[in-house]
Design a protein around this motif. Sequence first.
Motif, mmCIF file in Angstrom:
data_model
loop_
_atom_site.group_PDB
_atom_site.id
_atom_site.type_symbol
_atom_site.label_atom_id
_atom_site.label_comp_id
_atom_site.label_asym_id
_atom_site.label_seq_id
_atom_site.Cartn_x
_atom_site.Cartn_y
_atom_site.Cartn_z
ATOM 1 N N ALA A 10 -2.911 73.775 -5.914
ATOM 2 C CA ALA A 10 -3.748 74.459 -4.812
ATOM 3 C C ALA A 10 -3.913 72.951 -3.879
ATOM 4 O O ALA A 10 -4.237 73.374 -2.582
ATOM 5 C CB ALA A 10 -4.938 74.886 -5.271
ATOM 6 N N ASN A 20 -2.377 80.390 -12.341
ATOM 7 C CA ASN A 20 -1.239 79.301 -12.445
ATOM 8 C C ASN A 20 -1.930 78.440 -13.346
ATOM 9 O O ASN A 20 -2.635 77.490 -13.149
ATOM 10 C CB ASN A 20 -1.079 78.644 -11.059
ATOM 11 N N ILE A 60 -2.937 84.359 -5.706
ATOM 12 C CA ILE A 60 -2.697 83.164 -6.483
ATOM 13 C C ILE A 60 -3.947 82.576 -6.758
ATOM 14 O O ILE A 60 -4.646 82.150 -5.781
ATOM 15 C CB ILE A 60 -1.574 82.138 -5.975
ATOM 16 N N ILE A 88 2.996 77.663 -5.505
ATOM 17 C CA ILE A 88 3.482 76.131 -5.706
ATOM 18 C C ILE A 88 3.726 75.869 -7.140
ATOM 19 O O ILE A 88 2.713 75.836 -7.751
ATOM 20 C CB ILE A 88 2.285 75.241 -5.099
ATOM 21 N N GLY A 119 -5.961 79.365 -8.520
ATOM 22 C CA GLY A 119 -6.014 77.884 -9.322
ATOM 23 C C GLY A 119 -7.316 78.012 -10.212
ATOM 24 O O GLY A 119 -7.617 78.966 -11.021
ATOM 25 N N GLU A 120 -8.145 76.973 -9.948
ATOM 26 C CA GLU A 120 -9.498 77.131 -10.586
ATOM 27 C C GLU A 120 -10.599 77.618 -9.787
ATOM 28 O O GLU A 120 -11.847 77.540 -10.104
ATOM 29 C CB GLU A 120 -9.666 75.518 -10.730
ATOM 30 N N GLY A 121 -10.264 78.081 -8.724
ATOM 31 C CA GLY A 121 -11.322 78.984 -7.942
ATOM 32 C C GLY A 121 -12.485 78.436 -7.188
ATOM 33 O O GLY A 121 -13.681 78.618 -6.989
ATOM 34 N N THR A 122 -12.060 76.920 -7.020
ATOM 35 C CA THR A 122 -13.006 76.197 -6.401
ATOM 36 C C THR A 122 -13.105 75.979 -4.796
ATOM 37 O O THR A 122 -13.729 75.216 -4.264
ATOM 38 C CB THR A 122 -12.879 74.537 -6.828
ATOM 39 N N ASN A 123 -12.310 77.053 -4.157
ATOM 40 C CA ASN A 123 -12.257 77.003 -2.892
ATOM 41 C C ASN A 123 -12.079 78.561 -2.426
ATOM 42 O O ASN A 123 -11.334 78.645 -1.282
ATOM 43 C CB ASN A 123 -11.040 75.981 -2.229
ATOM 44 N N GLN A 172 -4.455 73.400 1.324
ATOM 45 C CA GLN A 172 -5.190 72.990 2.394
ATOM 46 C C GLN A 172 -5.032 71.578 2.523
ATOM 47 O O GLN A 172 -6.002 70.934 3.196
ATOM 48 C CB GLN A 172 -6.854 73.563 2.264
ATOM 49 N N THR A 201 -6.825 72.749 -9.089
ATOM 50 C CA THR A 201 -5.559 72.305 -9.564
ATOM 51 C C THR A 201 -4.893 71.697 -8.822
ATOM 52 O O THR A 201 -4.923 71.444 -7.368
ATOM 53 C CB THR A 201 -4.705 73.780 -9.718
ATOM 54 N N THR A 261 -10.648 79.979 1.480
ATOM 55 C CA THR A 261 -10.126 81.202 1.352
ATOM 56 C C THR A 261 -11.039 82.303 1.033
ATOM 57 O O THR A 261 -11.899 82.373 0.140
ATOM 58 C CB THR A 261 -9.031 81.481 0.253
ATOM 59 N N PRO A 275 -12.449 68.881 -7.211
ATOM 60 C CA PRO A 275 -12.085 69.861 -8.247
ATOM 61 C C PRO A 275 -10.903 70.574 -8.051
ATOM 62 O O PRO A 275 -10.369 70.371 -6.648
ATOM 63 C CB PRO A 275 -13.166 70.696 -8.397
ATOM 64 N N ILE A 307 -5.445 68.623 0.891
ATOM 65 C CA ILE A 307 -6.811 68.264 0.272
ATOM 66 C C ILE A 307 -7.114 66.695 0.978
ATOM 67 O O ILE A 307 -6.058 66.015 0.688
ATOM 68 C CB ILE A 307 -7.220 68.009 -1.086
ATOM 69 N N GLY A 308 -8.220 66.677 1.467
ATOM 70 C CA GLY A 308 -8.461 65.080 1.894
ATOM 71 C C GLY A 308 -9.908 64.404 1.377
ATOM 72 O O GLY A 308 -10.853 65.261 1.224
ATOM 73 N N ARG A 314 -19.413 60.220 -4.892
ATOM 74 C CA ARG A 314 -19.299 61.803 -5.100
ATOM 75 C C ARG A 314 -20.170 62.249 -6.128
ATOM 76 O O ARG A 314 -21.041 63.581 -5.684
ATOM 77 C CB ARG A 314 -17.950 62.204 -5.385
HETATM 78 C C1 LIG Z 1 -17.881 70.090 -5.487
HETATM 79 C C2 LIG Z 1 -16.640 70.198 -4.723
HETATM 80 C C3 LIG Z 1 -16.086 69.116 -3.905
HETATM 81 C C4 LIG Z 1 -14.836 69.304 -3.300
HETATM 82 N N1 LIG Z 1 -14.427 68.111 -2.385
HETATM 83 C C5 LIG Z 1 -13.510 68.534 -1.668
HETATM 84 C C6 LIG Z 1 -12.813 67.331 -1.015
HETATM 85 O O1 LIG Z 1 -13.376 66.105 -0.869
HETATM 86 N N2 LIG Z 1 -11.740 67.245 -0.193
HETATM 87 C C7 LIG Z 1 -10.966 68.765 -0.134
HETATM 88 O O2 LIG Z 1 -9.968 68.766 0.462
HETATM 89 N N3 LIG Z 1 -11.534 69.785 -1.063
HETATM 90 C C8 LIG Z 1 -12.517 69.701 -1.699
HETATM 91 N N4 LIG Z 1 -13.074 70.864 -2.338
HETATM 92 C C9 LIG Z 1 -12.422 72.164 -2.476
HETATM 93 C C10 LIG Z 1 -11.487 72.290 -3.472
HETATM 94 O O3 LIG Z 1 -11.599 71.413 -4.541
HETATM 95 C C11 LIG Z 1 -10.063 71.998 -2.917
HETATM 96 O O4 LIG Z 1 -9.661 72.998 -1.932
HETATM 97 C C12 LIG Z 1 -8.823 72.538 -4.225
HETATM 98 O O5 LIG Z 1 -7.579 72.070 -3.759
HETATM 99 C C13 LIG Z 1 -8.932 73.678 -4.767
HETATM 100 O O6 LIG Z 1 -8.132 74.026 -5.995
HETATM 101 P P1 LIG Z 1 -8.511 75.298 -6.942
HETATM 102 O O7 LIG Z 1 -7.066 74.954 -8.075
HETATM 103 O O8 LIG Z 1 -9.635 75.490 -7.156
HETATM 104 O O9 LIG Z 1 -7.736 76.324 -5.754
HETATM 105 P P2 LIG Z 1 -8.414 77.993 -5.549
HETATM 106 O O10 LIG Z 1 -9.814 77.839 -4.953
HETATM 107 O O11 LIG Z 1 -8.235 78.675 -6.980
HETATM 108 O O12 LIG Z 1 -7.470 78.522 -4.394
HETATM 109 C C14 LIG Z 1 -7.556 77.892 -3.012
HETATM 110 C C15 LIG Z 1 -6.270 78.418 -2.341
HETATM 111 O O13 LIG Z 1 -5.155 78.014 -2.562
HETATM 112 C C16 LIG Z 1 -4.087 78.931 -3.274
HETATM 113 N N5 LIG Z 1 -3.371 78.534 -4.272
HETATM 114 C C17 LIG Z 1 -3.955 78.152 -5.271
HETATM 115 N N6 LIG Z 1 -2.930 77.665 -6.054
HETATM 116 C C18 LIG Z 1 -1.865 77.973 -5.468
HETATM 117 C C19 LIG Z 1 -0.540 77.961 -5.861
HETATM 118 N N7 LIG Z 1 -0.048 77.230 -7.048
HETATM 119 N N8 LIG Z 1 0.492 77.970 -5.043
HETATM 120 C C20 LIG Z 1 0.020 78.583 -3.738
HETATM 121 N N9 LIG Z 1 -1.056 78.804 -3.434
HETATM 122 C C21 LIG Z 1 -2.194 78.323 -4.289
HETATM 123 C C22 LIG Z 1 -5.176 80.102 -3.198
HETATM 124 O O14 LIG Z 1 -4.367 81.408 -3.279
HETATM 125 C C23 LIG Z 1 -6.254 80.195 -2.384
HETATM 126 O O15 LIG Z 1 -5.811 80.615 -1.077
HETATM 127 C C24 LIG Z 1 -14.428 70.738 -3.199
HETATM 128 C C25 LIG Z 1 -14.775 71.639 -4.082
HETATM 129 C C26 LIG Z 1 -15.979 71.545 -4.837
HETATM 130 C C27 LIG Z 1 -16.509 72.706 -5.720
#
Ligand SMILES: Cc1cc2nc3c(=O)[nH]c(=O)nc-3n(C[C@H](O)[C@H](O)[C@H](O)COP(=O)(O)OP(=O)(O)OC[C@H]3O[C@@H](n4cnc5c(N)ncnc54)[C@H](O)[C@@H]3O)c2cc1C
Length: 353
Positions: free
Chosen positions: A126, A74, A50, A189, A52-56, A130, A123, A346, A121, A132-133, A232
């Motif tokens: 996501a 998603n 799965i 989710i 999202g926006e690939g930011t983690n 983890q 979705t 991840t 950043p 997010i905090g 930030r």
């Molecule tokens: C510049 C920057 C700053 C950041 N600051 C913070 C911060 O302050 N605090 C913080 O906690 N994080 C931070 N992050 C990390 C990131 O933003 C979060 O982890 C965010 O929630 C990832 O979202 P995503 O959609 O990009 O997830 P993705 O990177 O696409 O996926 C992350 C994980 O979530 C799973 N996933 C995604 N969508 C779903 C779904 N719908 N159902 C089940 N599983 C799913 C994926 O399989 C993967 O394992 C930061 C990242 C960047 C680039």
Amino acid sequence: MNVQKNENEFVDLRNYNSLKIPSYCKTLIHLSSVQDLLLFSNLLHDKKFILGEGTNIIIDAPAERPILYPILLNVIKNKTILSSKKNIIYVRCFGGENWNTFVNWTLENNFGGIENLISIPGTVGAAPFQNIGAYGVEISNFISSVNVWDFKKKVIKTLTRKQCKFSYRSSIFKEQVKDDGINNPRYLILSIDFRLWKIDKYPLQIEYSGIKEKLPDKPTAKKLASVIAKLREQKLPNPNSYPNIGSFFINPSISVKKAQLLKKKFPEMPFSVQKENSLIKISAAWLIEKAGFRGKRENNIGVSNRHSLILINYKNASAKKILSFAKEIQDAVMQKFNIQLTIEPTILDSSEI
Ligand SMILES: Cc1cc2nc3c(=O)[nH]c(=O)nc-3n(C[C@H](O)[C@H](O)[C@H](O)COP(=O)(O)OP(=O)(O)OC[C@H]3O[C@@H](n4cnc5c(N)ncnc54)[C@H](O)[C@@H]3O)c2cc1C
């Protein structure tokens, strides 16, 4: 539903991960409605990932070793007010919405609570993965329940906040794939039901260092959000110019005894006591800086000189190169402090069975 699949070429995932790692998959499925999911679930292979926006995520799938199972992107969107009572408002937001857009929407509607989480950043879907905090607040504090697609039972299910087993940068969703494999998620989710507050009816969380002094005498949730957004922007390199995934490592927790020993050797070491388990949380950024890695660059990979928890992919570095640089950092921190740093994002490795 839009299925990106080309028999002759693989789908390039460079624009689907904010580290911009050259990586490929065979099939990318854009899920834009719950109906898409129901339709697709019957055809689904065992393995899937799965996105999202690939930011983690760190995608380890070069052209010669692409991901052969489907990647589910998603993009299911919508947000609605469910109910309100006195100072409490229940809001449902679907997983494909952008998190920051959602936070801004809550503020525009005069709902408070998640303002400290502005500018993260990714979705909405996501965010619970983890937990997010930022700036002293975690998303789990404002979640009432999470609505998921259960791949095992093929039903939509609601998990209460308690059932989500949230903890520091973790949840049942993260733990389940840790146990069963990243390409074997049980839950997608779909949407989150948030319990928010009428704006400014909730005590603002302003204790995090560096915030209070930037706020007026009578701060508001909107002002707090704008102060944090600005901080930030100053502190974190923008992934569009400096490809990164935010914090590369989580802050380690160690025993009181170990912390006391370290404090003797490094009196300036920042730490905080975790109420929930009496462990001591140490700043990973500080450890990395003291191990000599702040601003250090090796070819196309480096540690940001603005923030030592952030690794930057300057130009098309592979996942293997990035992970081996991360290992150098882990080894240096281990040698100097006897502390193991854990990678936060991840890792999606196409060779994982
Ligand atoms: C510049 C920057 C700053 C950041 N600051 C913070 C911060 O302050 N605090 C913080 O906690 N994080 C931070 N992050 C990390 C990131 O933003 C979060 O982890 C965010 O929630 C990832 O979202 P995503 O959609 O990009 O997830 P993705 O990177 O696409 O996926 C992350 C994980 O979530 C799973 N996933 C995604 N969508 C779903 C779904 N719908 N159902 C089940 N599983 C799913 C994926 O399989 C993967 O394992 C930061 C990242 C960047 C680039």
